[in-house]
Design an enzyme around this catalytic site. Structure first.
Site, mmCIF file in Angstrom:
data_model
loop_
_atom_site.group_PDB
_atom_site.id
_atom_site.type_symbol
_atom_site.label_atom_id
_atom_site.label_comp_id
_atom_site.label_asym_id
_atom_site.label_seq_id
_atom_site.Cartn_x
_atom_site.Cartn_y
_atom_site.Cartn_z
ATOM 1 N N ASP A 1 -3.439 4.365 -1.726
ATOM 2 C CA ASP A 1 -4.341 4.819 -0.660
ATOM 3 C C ASP A 1 -4.261 6.335 -0.533
ATOM 4 O O ASP A 1 -3.631 6.863 0.378
ATOM 5 C CB ASP A 1 -3.954 4.129 0.649
ATOM 6 N N THR B 1 -10.258 4.062 10.962
ATOM 7 C CA THR B 1 -10.197 3.165 12.129
ATOM 8 C C THR B 1 -9.686 3.883 13.374
ATOM 9 O O THR B 1 -9.773 3.354 14.469
ATOM 10 C CB THR B 1 -9.300 1.946 11.836
ATOM 11 N N ASP C 1 -13.176 14.780 -3.573
ATOM 12 C CA ASP C 1 -13.180 16.092 -4.237
ATOM 13 C C ASP C 1 -14.420 16.124 -5.132
ATOM 14 O O ASP C 1 -15.258 15.217 -5.071
ATOM 15 C CB ASP C 1 -11.875 16.257 -5.045
ATOM 16 N N LYS D 1 0.854 -1.196 0.000
ATOM 17 C CA LYS D 1 0.000 0.000 0.000
ATOM 18 C C LYS D 1 0.886 1.242 0.000
ATOM 19 O O LYS D 1 1.736 1.415 0.874
ATOM 20 C CB LYS D 1 -0.914 0.006 1.224
ATOM 21 N N LYS E 1 -7.155 8.116 -0.639
ATOM 22 C CA LYS E 1 -8.461 8.488 -0.064
ATOM 23 C C LYS E 1 -9.026 9.732 -0.771
ATOM 24 O O LYS E 1 -9.230 10.778 -0.162
ATOM 25 C CB LYS E 1 -8.345 8.712 1.438
ATOM 26 N N ARG F 1 2.748 -0.590 10.769
ATOM 27 C CA ARG F 1 3.785 -0.429 11.795
ATOM 28 C C ARG F 1 4.249 -1.702 12.493
ATOM 29 O O ARG F 1 5.446 -1.798 12.796
ATOM 30 C CB ARG F 1 3.327 0.625 12.816
HETATM 31 O O1 C5P Z 1 0.548 1.056 10.826
HETATM 32 P P1 C5P Z 1 -0.860 0.512 10.705
HETATM 33 O O2 C5P Z 1 -0.901 -1.001 10.649
HETATM 34 O O3 C5P Z 1 -1.783 1.095 11.748
HETATM 35 O O4 C5P Z 1 -1.328 1.024 9.272
HETATM 36 C C1 C5P Z 1 -2.644 0.984 8.858
HETATM 37 C C2 C5P Z 1 -2.737 1.591 7.493
HETATM 38 O O5 C5P Z 1 -4.084 1.535 7.068
HETATM 39 C C3 C5P Z 1 -2.316 3.050 7.448
HETATM 40 O O6 C5P Z 1 -1.591 3.219 6.232
HETATM 41 C C4 C5P Z 1 -3.614 3.828 7.410
HETATM 42 O O7 C5P Z 1 -3.512 4.996 6.650
HETATM 43 C C5 C5P Z 1 -4.551 2.846 6.714
HETATM 44 N N1 C5P Z 1 -5.973 2.977 6.991
HETATM 45 C C6 C5P Z 1 -6.531 2.945 8.255
HETATM 46 N N2 C5P Z 1 -7.891 3.074 8.424
HETATM 47 C C7 C5P Z 1 -8.685 3.223 7.358
HETATM 48 C C8 C5P Z 1 -8.142 3.262 6.076
HETATM 49 C C9 C5P Z 1 -6.774 3.120 5.929
HETATM 50 O O8 C5P Z 1 -5.799 2.770 9.227
HETATM 51 N N3 C5P Z 1 -10.009 3.292 7.525
#
Ligand code: C5P
Length: 233
Positions: A66, A130, A71, A39, A68, A210
């Protein structure tokens, strides 16, 4: 390379949330055996530019862009067309933007890919971030309806939302961030689940950042994550 079952590897998406191409390349090269999708989010896209999509395709990954998008429909359509032509396999847009905006984005994405001779990509609607623990209950069903009306083939939702989302839309692809191996810190994610919980609840694509990218040994962290999965669902 690893012996990760292909069915599982294609359900694992590595969030390359880093700010330079050297770091992204290193992770992409080292983790190819564990992840079928990478991603590219706002951080990496802003730092490196659109060429990162082709660079990750060249490693053999499907690329989840991603950005998002949110617009006016014309702008979303034109940006989506460019991203489809560049090789995005997945592209996120905010369901909050409404069905006409989503429809425009889907049209642009599909035409961009088709004109470049690429396989049909997947338009992914984002319902609620989330990190947002305060979203009212009615918002997810409402956004899922908008996503379907707008022609998106996939939806982003948290592990805890999967049972409801599956009922609302059995056919849409479920993309699930907020994945944390047992015992890992939640960071800023308010609604997390383990990889196995997500798969058991019907997730089609698990987005993990992460816990892997910030690990002292990302390859070992990825191997541990894969080992924690006993059934692909
Ligand atoms: O580091 P982590 O596992 O928390 O990364 C989650 C990824 O998912 C991030 O890149 C974040 O931008 C993305 N994301 C999210 N919630 C959403 C959509 C995308 O955490 N609803």
């Amino acid at each position: 390379m690893s012996d990760v079952p292909e069915e599982l590897r294609q359900k694992l998406c590595l969030a390359l949330d880093v700010d330079d191409l050297v770091a992204a390349n290193r992770l992409a090269r080292d983790l190819k055996g564990h992840f079928g999708v990478v991603k590219v989010g706002l951080e990496l896209f802003t730092a490196v530019g659109p060429d990162v999509i082709g660079a990750m395709n060249d490693y053999g990954y499907r690329v989840f862009v991603d950005l998002k998008l949110h617009d006016i429909p014309n702008t979303v359509e034109r940006a989506s067309r460019v991203l489809g032509a560049l090789g995005a396999s997945y592209l996120t847009m905010h369901a909050h933007g409404g069905a006409p905006m989503l429809r425009a984005g889907v049209t642009g994405l599909m035409e961009g890919a088709a004109n470049a001779g690429l396989p049909e990509p997947v338009a992914v609607a984002v319902t609620v971030l989330t990190s947002d623990a305060d979203a009212p209950d009615h918002i997810i069903p409402q956004r899922v309806r908008v996503a379907a009306e707008g022609g998106c083939q996939a939806i982003v939702c948290a592990v805890g939302d999967l049972p409801d989302v599956r009922t609302l839309t059995p056919r849409m692809i479920k993309v699930v961030p907020g994945i944390r191996p047992e015992g890992a810190p939640a960071d800023d994610q308010a609604r997390v689940g383990t990889p196995q919980e997500a798969l058991d609840a019907g997730a089609d694509l698990l987005v993990i950042g992460r816990p892997i990218t910030r690990a002292d040994d990302p390859v070992q962290a990825a191997a541990d994550l894969v080992a924690s999965v006993t059934s692909v669902g």
